[in-house]
Design an enzyme around this catalytic site. Structure first.
Site, PDB file in Angstrom:
ATOM      1  N   ASP A 177       0.762  -1.379  -0.162  1.00 55.15           N
ATOM      2  CA  ASP A 177       0.021  -0.025  -0.006  1.00 55.15           C
ATOM      3  C   ASP A 177       0.837   1.190  -0.236  1.00 55.15           C
ATOM      4  O   ASP A 177       1.781   1.183   0.641  1.00 55.15           O
ATOM      5  CB  ASP A 177      -0.856  -0.094   1.479  1.00 55.15           C
ATOM      6  CG  ASP A 177      -1.818   1.101   1.551  1.00 55.15           C
ATOM      7  OD1 ASP A 177      -2.614   1.289   0.618  1.00 55.15           O
ATOM      8  OD2 ASP A 177      -1.584   2.030   2.306  1.00 55.15           O
TER       9      ASP A 177
ATOM     10  N   GLU B  44       1.219  -0.530  -5.065  1.00 55.28           N
ATOM     11  CA  GLU B  44       0.287   0.474  -5.456  1.00 55.28           C
ATOM     12  C   GLU B  44       0.821   1.587  -5.867  1.00 55.28           C
ATOM     13  O   GLU B  44       1.364   2.610  -5.034  1.00 55.28           O
ATOM     14  CB  GLU B  44      -0.475   0.786  -4.155  1.00 55.28           C
ATOM     15  CG  GLU B  44      -1.563   1.669  -4.616  1.00 55.28           C
ATOM     16  CD  GLU B  44      -2.273   2.444  -3.650  1.00 55.28           C
ATOM     17  OE1 GLU B  44      -3.422   3.128  -3.642  1.00 55.28           O
ATOM     18  OE2 GLU B  44      -1.294   2.710  -2.265  1.00 55.28           O
TER      19      GLU B  44
END
Ligand code: NOJ
Length: 610
Positions: free
Chosen positions: A263, A325
């Site tokens: 993330d 990401e």
């Protein structure tokens, strides 16, 4: 038994264990065993092309919204386990589960308060192990979301860090004493965050609105948070932080997970000198000044860290994958996430340029350009295409024209599953679930939709419950109070109804994924565009040398009937006859085109060269 024989037996046993571990793609509870970097040199016994994630179809599952097994209105791990047969029949190789760790749920799981457990709302560690074993049994791998940039402010590390300036974790987060409010260059935005005569050291903003600095009276200091104030950023320049987060990842790798989706990876480091971001003028959707993002993302230290992370993960057998990401602004920036020619950083940084580019539209010229770039500008790295996730309006709405949305979604699926890229999809995309944006501020659950209303309505729209049946709550939950409302189209857009319809979007997904799995040219064939000047039809050919296998793909991206010339000979294919493998429109299934192919508006077609 002699000492030597005991030693020999032990060595043999160790060798057998290593072999078994290396053969297993996903070995629960295994201990690290040295294997080489799969990208650079290949896992022993496997050619580079055998690496599972290069051919995988990965589906993101948002656990709150997938299936509620206990009737509390929120999805859970057991709910996922109960639907593994569906995922297997769809052809999914791996699921990425958005964070399911204990969390105060301010950012619905992206604020983690314990990295080595499961949030009670979603189940227990035993439920996770059962899910993993059941998935493994069906050939489905599990990829976890790993939030490295920040923890929850309720995480014990932060609670300790915030308690004083001299505790053992005092330097685990990004703390700063601020500067006097009358310092030169301090703007109004900074002045709004004044405490005892000091303001934050710079103009940095939270991505979710307001200042990125939060005052803590106990320390008389600010901490930095790129996202919500309940998500303090870890200090990655502190080696103890790196060691602790690597330990967390090892905890899950030993439990058998196939890798991580990392993330907010560009945000891990900030400018060491804490320099201001440049003000670009105007305001964003949260009403804050528009700032450049140069000092708070993509800092150079990142690449060394990713190499260390890559090396750590490679100690575990089975080609565990690192997905990033990444929202790169251009293809060169995407290439950097792989480690360019060295291929020693991320395996699969997300190529958001294809699905989310600022100029993305359902248009042949656009897709030809972005797909060609991913083929030629990544030093041979494996692209990862993504069209949908839990942070953006669903692709059916972004690419749809309002009249032909399902046909357009079929075209997007055709690109996703027949191009050379690893395919990432998102739950419900296979049904054509739409973005169900809240109509009233009081219905919004995502905090950025509340603070940003009405310019920013949040991300609830793409997170609504999975639509399984035409029955109550779309079969998602027995509880009428689902955490987000079920979208009103569930009576027709659902798994049960679409499974019975051979022309549904779901049937198209199943057909394409099955073809992708069994066809050598789609498995690892080369990819070349054909008819490269056609503004309306995207067409390409996949060729697997040596296997005598070639597949032609054509997608009419216009509202008119179009004829494409196949140009097979100039693509090096010594045949002029093509058999239809899949066609999105009835009537096209039986055609055997030779030189050219006529496609109705928005039709997608896939054929095998004979
Ligand atoms: C990216 C995640 O996808 C998003 O949902 C989250 O809010 C931020 N990172 C912060 O973790």
């Amino acid at each position: 038994m002699s000492n030597q024989m005991v030693k020999l037996k032990l060595i043999l046993l160790f060798a057998v264990c290593l072999l078994a571990a290396a053969l297993s793609a996903q070995t629960p509870a295994d201990s690290p065993a040295k294997s080489s970097n799969p990208q650079a040199s290949g896992t022993p016994g496997a050619s580079a092309d055998d690496i599972w994630w290069k051919h995988a179809v990965i589906e993101e599952i948002y656990p709150r919204s997938y299936a509620d097994s206990n009737g509390d209105g929120v999805g859970d791990l057991k709910g996922i386990t109960e639907h593994l047969d569906y995922l297997r029949d769809l052809g999914i190789d791996a699921i990425w589960i958005a964070p399911m760790y204990p969390s105060p749920q301010v950012d619905f799981g992206y604020d983690i308060s314990d990295y080595e457990n499961i949030d009670p709302q979603y189940g227990t560690l035993e439920d996770f192990d059962r899910l993993e074993a059941a998935a493994h049994h069906r050939g489905i791998r599990i990829i976890l979301d790993m939030v490295l940039n920040h923890t929850s402010d309720r995480h014990k590390w932060f609670v300790e860090s915030a308690s004083s300036r001299d505790n053992p974790k005092a330097d685990w987060y990004v703390w700063n004493s601020g500067i006097p409010v009358d310092s030169p260059g301090v703007g109004d935005f900074q002045k709004r965050n004044e405490h005892d005569g000091v303001v934050p050291p710079n103009n940095w903003e939270s991505f979710f609105g307001g200042s990125a600095w939060q005052w803590v009276p106990a320390r008389r200091q600010f901490y930095y948070h790129k996202f919500y104030k309940q998500q303090p950023d870890l200090n990655w320049r502190n080696p103890a932080v790196e060691a602790a987060m690597f330990d967390v990842m090892k905890f899950w790798l030993r439990r058998g997970v196939a890798g991580f989706r990392l993330d907010a990876i560009p945000e891990l480091y900030e400018d060491a000198q804490l320099r201001d971001e440049r003000d670009l003028g105007g305001t964003n959707d949260q009403g804050d000044p528009n700032l450049e993002e140069v000092r708070t993302a993509n800092q150079p230290e990142m690449h060394d860290l990713l190499r260390r992370l890559r090396a750590m993960v490679d100690e575990f057998p089975g080609n565990r994958v690192l997905i990033g990401e990444t929202y790169p602004p251009n293809i060169a920036a995407l290439d950097a996430w792989y480690g360019r020619a060295a291929h020693d950083e991320l395996d699969l940084p997300m190529d958001m340029l294809v699905g989310f580019g600022s100029d993305a539209k359902f248009n042949a010229t656009y897709f030809r350009r972005v797909i060609a770039e991913s083929e030629t500008e990544l030093h041979g790295s494996q692209p990862l295409f993504v069209f949908d996730n839990h942070d953006n309006d669903r692709s059916i709405d972004r690419f749809g024209d309002g009249l032909h949305n399902v046909q357009i979604a079929k075209g997007i699926a055709t690109i996703l599953f027949t191009s050379r890229a690893t395919a990432m999809t998102y739950y419900g995309a296979e049904l054509g679930m739409i973005t169900q944006t809240p109509k009233r501020k009081e219905d919004v659950k995502d905090p950025i939709g509340i603070t940003g209303w009405p310019r920013e309505k949040g991300r609830d729209g793409e997170r609504t419950p999975m639509q399984w049946t035409p029955g109550p709550q779309a079969g998602f939950s027995s509880n009428p109070n689902t955490w987000l409302p079920v979208a009103p189209d569930y009576k027709t857009v659902n798994v049960e109804t679409e499974s019975a319809d051979p022309n549904s979007l779901l049937s198209w997904y199943k057909k394409l994924i099955a073809i992708r799995r069994r066809n050598p040219a789609l498995h690892d064939g080369s990819m070349a565009m054909i008819d490269t000047n056609d503004p309306d039809v995207l067409s390409f050919v996949r060729v697997r040398q040596g296997k005598n296998s070639a597949v032609v793909v054509a997608i009419n991206m216009s509202a008119s009937t179009k004829t494409v010339t196949l140009h097979l000979r100039s693509s090096g294919i010594d045949s002029n006859t093509v058999r239809t493998l899949a066609a999105s429109e009835q009537g096209l299934e039986s055609i055997r085109p030779t030189e050219s192919l006529t496609l109705p508006p928005f039709a997608s077609w896939v054929g095998a060269v004979q």
